[in-house]
Design a protein around this motif. Structure first.
Motif, PDB file in Angstrom:
ATOM      1  N   GLY A  52       0.836  -1.191   0.000  1.00 43.85           N
ATOM      2  CA  GLY A  52       0.000   0.000   0.000  1.00 43.85           C
ATOM      3  C   GLY A  52       0.871   1.241   0.000  1.00 43.85           C
ATOM      4  N   TRP A  94      -5.350  -9.592  -1.529  1.00 48.53           N
ATOM      5  CA  TRP A  94      -4.586  -8.695  -0.661  1.00 48.53           C
ATOM      6  C   TRP A  94      -4.240  -7.391  -1.369  1.00 48.53           C
ATOM      7  N   ARG A  98      -5.314  -3.524  -0.475  1.00 42.49           N
ATOM      8  CA  ARG A  98      -4.434  -2.372  -0.294  1.00 42.49           C
ATOM      9  C   ARG A  98      -4.837  -1.236  -1.226  1.00 42.49           C
ATOM     10  N   ARG A 101      -7.722   0.745   0.168  1.00 44.47           N
ATOM     11  CA  ARG A 101      -7.532   1.217   1.536  1.00 44.47           C
ATOM     12  C   ARG A 101      -8.119   2.615   1.749  1.00 44.47           C
ATOM     13  N   LEU A 308      -0.395  -2.141   9.565  1.00 47.98           N
ATOM     14  CA  LEU A 308      -0.680  -3.350   8.788  1.00 47.98           C
ATOM     15  C   LEU A 308      -1.000  -4.539   9.680  1.00 47.98           C
ATOM     16  N   LEU A 315      -7.641  -6.994   7.836  1.00 51.02           N
ATOM     17  CA  LEU A 315      -6.594  -7.295   6.849  1.00 51.02           C
ATOM     18  C   LEU A 315      -6.341  -8.784   6.781  1.00 51.02           C
TER      19      LEU A 315
END
Length: 315
Positions: A52, A94, A98, A101, A308, A315
C-alpha cells in the motif's frame, strides 16, 4: 452541523479530487503505485503494490531480523486458508485490499459518526437525522438555497435505497460503502450514471448535449479564449462519446464515458510477484520463497508497519 459535509456525501460522484476539468467525471481505480513498473530500475512499484502506498515509506530503518519477523506477520494475514502458502487468489485479494484502503478509511471515518446506536448497522433514519435533522424540522427554512437541500435529501434517499440490497432500510458496512462510493460497485452503476446526467443535464431532457458536456468542464469568462483541451473534448464528444451520432449522450454512452472498463492491475501484479518469487514453479509462494526475495518485496523500507499488523483486524 452535518450540512457542512453534505456536499461530499451527497454529491460524491460529481465532485472528485482536483484533476484536469475534462477528466473529473471519469472514475478510474486507484493506482497500485505512483512509480513506473520497471524492475530494471528498482522494485518500488512492487513494494507499494504489496504494502500500500501510505505504508510503503522509502527508507530503511529495520534490521533484517525485524523485517523477516514482520514480513511473516503479513504473510500470515494474506494466507487466509492457513495452508502455509500464498496462492494467486490470496495475493490478488490482498493487493486489491491495499488498493481500496483509501475507501475503507473513508468509510471508517463516517461509520463512527452515523452508527448512532452502535449496533453495527446504519439505518436510513439514523443517516437522515444525523445529516439533516435540525433542518428537516424547520423545512430547511434556515438554509439559503432550500430547494437544493431538499433535492440533496431526495438524492441521498434514492442512493441509500439502491445501496440497501435487501431493502430492509438498514445498511450493513458493505451497503454503506456502496452508498458512499457507488462507483466501486457494479450494482450501483445505474445510480452513478443517473446522478451524473442530473448534474450535467441543464434542460432536463435526460440526455447530455455538447453544450452541456463542455459547460460542465469549462465556462469562459468575458473575453477568455477557449483552451486547446476544450477543442479536443468537443472532438472526443463527436467522435467517441456520442457513439450513435445523434448529438447527445444517453445513459449507455454516459456509462462508457464515466465508468470505463479497466485492466485489473491488481491481478497483473499478483501474477508478476508470483512469477518473480516462485522458485519451484508450483504457482504459489512459500514463506521461504518470499524471504529469499526480500529485496524484491523491499519490506525493510516500511516505516508505518504497525497499521498493517495491529490496527486493522480486517486485513
Amino acid at each position: 452541523m452535518q450540512l457542512l459535509v453534505l456536499g461530499t456525501l451527497a454529491l460524491l460522484v460529481g465532485v472528485t479530487v482536483a484533476v484536469p476539468a475534462q477528466e473529473k467525471r471519469v472514475h478510474h481505480k486507484p493506482g497500485l503505485s505512483d512509480h513506473v513498473h520497471d524492475d530494471a530500475h528498482g522494485y518500488q512499484y512492487d513494494h507499494e503494490a504489496f504494502l500500500g502506498k501510505e505504508e510503503a515509506k522509502t527508507f530503511d530503518q529495520l534490521s533484517p531480523e525485524e523485517s523477516k519477523e514482520r514480513l511473516g506477520k503479513i504473510v500470515d494475514r494474506i494466507d487466509t486458508d492457513k495452508d502455509g502458502f500464498i496462492s494467486h487468489a490470496e495475493l490478488h485479494h490482498w493487493i486489491k485490499h491495499r488498493q481500496r484502503r483509501y475507501i475503507e478509511e473513508n468509510v471508517d471515518k463516517h461509520w463512527k459518526e452515523y452508527d448512532q446506536n452502535k449496533d453495527g448497522k446504519i439505518g436510513w433514519i439514523e443517516y437522515k437525522n444525523t445529516t439533516y435533522g435540525y433542518y428537516i424540522d424547520t423545512e430547511f427554512d434556515d438554509v439559503e438555497d432550500k430547494a437544493s437541500y431538499k433535492a440533496m435529501l431526495t438524492r441521498d434517499e434514492r442512493r441509500f435505497k439502491s445501496a440497501d440490497r435487501d431493502g430492509d432500510g438498514v445498511a450493513t458496512r458493505e451497503e454503506f460503502t456502496a452508498f458512499l462510493h457507488p462507483e466501486e460497485f457494479d450494482y450501483m452503476r445505474s445510480i452513478v450514471i443517473q446522478e451524473t446526467i442530473e448534474d450535467i443535464d441543464k434542460n432536463g431532457d435526460g440526455k447530455i448535449d455538447l453544450q452541456e458536456y463542455i459547460g460542465d468542464m469549462f465556462t469562459p469568462e468575458s473575453g477568455e479564449n477557449e483552451p486547446d483541451w476544450v477543442t479536443t473534448e468537443k472532438k472526443h464528444f463527436s467522435e467517441f462519446r456520442d457513439m450513435n451520432k445523434d448529438g447527445y449522450l444517453d445513459p449507455t454512452e454516459v456509462s462508457h464515458w464515466i465508468l470505463p472498463g479497466e485492466v485489473d492491475h491488481a491481478d497483473n501484479e499478483a501474477r508478476h510477484l508470483i512469477h518473480e518469487t516462485d522458485k519451484d514453479n508450483d504457482g504459489r509462494l512459500s514463506i521461504s520463497e518470499i524471504m529469499d526475495k526480500m529485496d524484491f518485496i523491499k519490506v525493510s523500507t516500511i516505516t508505518d508497519f504497525g497499521t498493517l499488523v495491529e490496527d486493522h483486524d480486517e486485513l
